[in-house]
Design a protein around this motif. Structure first.
Motif: not given
Length: 252
Positions: A170-178, A222-223, A236-244, A246-252
């Motif tokens: 899926i895609g989206c229009s925006a990602l909130d910091p939370d 994102l959880r 950074p604040e979003t990446q911290s949540l992703l780590t908590d 266990h959502t993987s971040t894959i960089l192109a």
């Protein structure tokens, strides 16, 4: 005339990339950073850009930007994200690709995959994948949104609920910091939520401009996503949540 030309070019760059940097613009136009700041302030006062620290971004509100502008916005980043995701899509899989210019890029990246079944509510994706003779394409019917070839509504949701997908992209229009995944159209959001409910794994494709944008309707958190495919590290604040989560971040 020089100022008008420069500001027009600044807007064109912003529409392609989603954001502009004072320093990079000063280098590009061989002018001072003060001159560029003045340009950005004038464009912001006219409602064409929104000033942020170090530059400007496209303005957002309660409605999305036009489809043609969205397709051009960050096109290189979307193509790179799509190609990276395609590397992780196995052959003989069942996928759902929803409405969006980044998911359309994913469809183009899947043209050489074999034995896929792709369900979509995006007529553009169906047309793209029609060139892959080894791909079975199914269109989830519904109310046509002429602006971008999207299909939404109760009929679309009903079709989706008949399937169990290996992977939803899926895609989206925006990602909130939370960590909230956001969009503009509540009907489209309802469809995206149904897609996530029927998927064994959910992947989100979102270029870095989505971290600086806002939209009014929440799709999910994102959880609830296994993998986020993007082109730059999240804030950074979003990446911290992703780590908590266990959502993987894959960089192109």
């Amino acid at each position: 005339m020089a100022e008008n030309f420069r500001q027009t070019e600044i807007l064109n760059i912003a529409r392609r990339k989603g954001q502009v940097s004072v320093d990079k613009l000063a280098q590009r136009f061989k002018t001072s950073v003060q001159t560029i700041r003045k340009d950005l302030t004038e464009l912001s006062d006219a409602g064409q850009l929104k000033r942020v620290h170090g530059g400007a971004i496209l303005p957002t509100g309660v409605s999305n930007i036009g489809y043609a502008d969205r397709r051009a916005l960050g096109a290189e980043a979307k193509a790179a994200i799509a190609q990276r995701l395609a590397e992780d899509i196995p052959e003989n899989a069942t996928l759902f690709l929803n409405i969006g210019t980044t998911t359309e890029a994913v469809a183009r990246a899947l043209l050489n995959h074999r034995n896929l079944m792709v369900v979509t509510n995006n007529l553009n994706i169906a047309n793209i994948l029609s060139a892959n003779q080894s791909c079975e394409v199914m269109v989830a019917g519904g109310v046509l949104r002429r602006a971008d070839g999207g299909l939404t509504g109760a009929m679309t949701v009903q079709v989706i609920r008949q399937f169990k997908f290996d992977i939803a992209v899926i895609g989206c229009s925006a990602l909130d910091p939370d960590g909230d995944i956001l969009d503009f159209d509540s009907n489209e959001v309802t469809v995206s939520q149904a897609i996530l409910e029927r998927a064994r794994a959910a992947y989100l494709v979102a270029d870095a401009t989505k971290f600086t944008r806002s939209a009014p309707v929440k799709i999910a958190s994102l959880r609830e996503i296994e993998r986020l495919y993007t082109d730059q590290p999240p804030p950074p604040e979003t990446q911290s949540l992703l780590t908590d989560w266990h959502t993987s971040t894959i960089l192109a």
